[in-house]
Motif scaffolding. Sequence first.
Motif, mmCIF file in Angstrom:
data_model
loop_
_atom_site.group_PDB
_atom_site.id
_atom_site.type_symbol
_atom_site.label_atom_id
_atom_site.label_comp_id
_atom_site.label_asym_id
_atom_site.label_seq_id
_atom_site.Cartn_x
_atom_site.Cartn_y
_atom_site.Cartn_z
ATOM 1 N N VAL A 132 42.383 52.486 43.319
ATOM 2 C CA VAL A 132 42.456 53.267 42.094
ATOM 3 C C VAL A 132 43.473 52.635 41.159
ATOM 4 C CG1 VAL A 132 41.784 55.488 43.029
ATOM 5 C CG2 VAL A 132 44.169 54.755 43.178
ATOM 6 N N HIS A 133 43.467 53.065 39.944
ATOM 7 C CA HIS A 133 44.503 52.694 38.991
ATOM 8 C C HIS A 133 45.176 53.995 38.625
ATOM 9 C CE1 HIS A 133 41.343 49.628 38.780
ATOM 10 N NE2 HIS A 133 42.356 48.806 38.792
ATOM 11 N N ALA A 134 46.209 54.348 39.386
ATOM 12 C CA ALA A 134 46.803 55.670 39.266
ATOM 13 C C ALA A 134 48.111 55.613 38.485
ATOM 14 C CB ALA A 134 47.049 56.232 40.655
ATOM 15 N N VAL A 183 52.482 45.306 43.687
ATOM 16 C CA VAL A 183 51.813 46.290 42.839
ATOM 17 C C VAL A 183 51.970 45.795 41.413
ATOM 18 C CG1 VAL A 183 52.177 48.598 41.850
ATOM 19 C CG2 VAL A 183 52.076 48.317 44.315
ATOM 20 N N ARG A 184 50.969 46.001 40.592
ATOM 21 C CA ARG A 184 51.160 45.618 39.192
ATOM 22 C C ARG A 184 50.807 46.770 38.272
ATOM 23 N NH1 ARG A 184 46.094 41.547 38.056
ATOM 24 N NH2 ARG A 184 44.576 42.839 39.089
ATOM 25 N N GLU A 185 51.374 46.690 37.099
ATOM 26 C CA GLU A 185 51.146 47.710 36.096
ATOM 27 C C GLU A 185 49.951 47.306 35.267
ATOM 28 O OE1 GLU A 185 55.414 48.518 34.857
ATOM 29 O OE2 GLU A 185 54.267 49.479 33.261
ATOM 30 N N PHE A 194 49.076 52.005 37.973
ATOM 31 C CA PHE A 194 49.485 51.028 38.972
ATOM 32 C C PHE A 194 48.324 50.700 39.890
ATOM 33 C CE2 PHE A 194 53.234 53.074 37.395
ATOM 34 C CZ PHE A 194 54.128 52.034 37.269
ATOM 35 N N ASP A 195 48.368 49.504 40.410
ATOM 36 C CA ASP A 195 47.257 48.926 41.131
ATOM 37 C C ASP A 195 47.839 48.012 42.206
ATOM 38 O OD1 ASP A 195 44.729 48.091 41.644
ATOM 39 O OD2 ASP A 195 44.571 46.738 39.936
ATOM 40 N N ALA A 196 47.323 48.067 43.418
ATOM 41 C CA ALA A 196 47.761 47.114 44.444
ATOM 42 C C ALA A 196 47.274 45.739 44.040
ATOM 43 C CB ALA A 196 47.185 47.499 45.799
ATOM 44 N N PRO A 253 43.426 39.320 43.956
ATOM 45 C CA PRO A 253 43.403 39.085 42.510
ATOM 46 C C PRO A 253 42.100 39.573 41.885
ATOM 47 C CG PRO A 253 43.161 37.013 43.718
ATOM 48 C CD PRO A 253 43.426 38.077 44.735
ATOM 49 N N HIS A 254 42.216 40.204 40.745
ATOM 50 C CA HIS A 254 41.015 40.605 40.009
ATOM 51 C C HIS A 254 41.372 40.791 38.542
ATOM 52 C CE1 HIS A 254 42.827 44.433 41.500
ATOM 53 N NE2 HIS A 254 42.558 44.871 40.290
ATOM 54 N N HIS A 255 40.382 40.787 37.707
ATOM 55 C CA HIS A 255 40.572 41.045 36.286
ATOM 56 C C HIS A 255 40.259 42.516 36.026
ATOM 57 C CE1 HIS A 255 41.145 36.828 35.572
ATOM 58 N NE2 HIS A 255 39.962 36.515 36.053
ATOM 59 N N HIS A 256 40.513 42.940 34.800
ATOM 60 C CA HIS A 256 40.296 44.356 34.485
ATOM 61 C C HIS A 256 39.387 44.556 33.283
ATOM 62 C CE1 HIS A 256 44.003 45.219 36.948
ATOM 63 N NE2 HIS A 256 43.084 46.024 37.431
ATOM 64 N N PHE A 257 38.715 45.689 33.315
ATOM 65 C CA PHE A 257 37.937 46.141 32.161
ATOM 66 C C PHE A 257 38.484 47.503 31.756
ATOM 67 C CE2 PHE A 257 34.674 48.633 30.160
ATOM 68 C CZ PHE A 257 34.150 47.760 29.220
ATOM 69 N N GLU A 266 38.586 49.542 35.177
ATOM 70 C CA GLU A 266 37.764 49.101 36.303
ATOM 71 C C GLU A 266 38.166 47.692 36.702
ATOM 72 O OE1 GLU A 266 33.720 49.422 34.984
ATOM 73 O OE2 GLU A 266 33.959 51.545 34.524
ATOM 74 N N ASP A 267 37.943 47.373 37.976
ATOM 75 C CA ASP A 267 38.207 46.028 38.465
ATOM 76 C C ASP A 267 37.013 45.123 38.177
ATOM 77 O OD1 ASP A 267 40.620 46.806 39.438
ATOM 78 O OD2 ASP A 267 39.951 47.008 41.519
ATOM 79 N N LEU A 268 37.290 43.913 37.793
ATOM 80 C CA LEU A 268 36.241 42.913 37.663
ATOM 81 C C LEU A 268 36.551 41.793 38.638
ATOM 82 C CD1 LEU A 268 35.729 42.534 33.799
ATOM 83 C CD2 LEU A 268 34.387 43.877 35.403
HETATM 84 ZN ZN LIG Z 1 42.641 46.750 39.346
#
Ligand SMILES: [Zn+2]
Length: 144
Positions: free
Chosen positions: A35-37, A71-73, A83-85, A89-93, A102-104
Amino acid sequence: MSKFSEELAQAFQTVSLRPTAQRYAVLEFLARRRVHATAAEIFDALNRDDPRASRATVYNNLHSLAKAGLVREVHGEGKAARFDASLHPHHHFVCETCGDIEDLPWFDLPPGFSRSAAGKREVRAYEIVFRGVCVRCRGTRGVR
Ligand SMILES: [Zn+2]
Ligand SMILES: [Zn+2]
């Protein structure tokens, strides 16, 4: 130990951060739910499992995890930081309509790109944030 908890323990080891029970709980929550909480959402969720956790402790742990790079913001649309674990590695939408993040899937920049763009700066990490309208919001607007 499950493969998942092994992976978490390994992540702590890699960045030489002591895996206290609370830090572990924060990272586990973010890694498991994908999640992105917001900090408040993380606190509420952890507090349901362990009512002894204080808000300040959860926030402090969140920030030490972020500082260590576990964790990154992620910044959405004018909302509180999420915040996201960052174990994978992934990109975001970011949806500009509902603010959802969302994760890309990850892909690398063309070779040499980050180096030439960064000049003399030292780049530790990068991610690309795509912005637009998510599938759900497109659906409700009747766009095909
Ligand atoms: Zn993410
Ligand atoms: Zn949306």
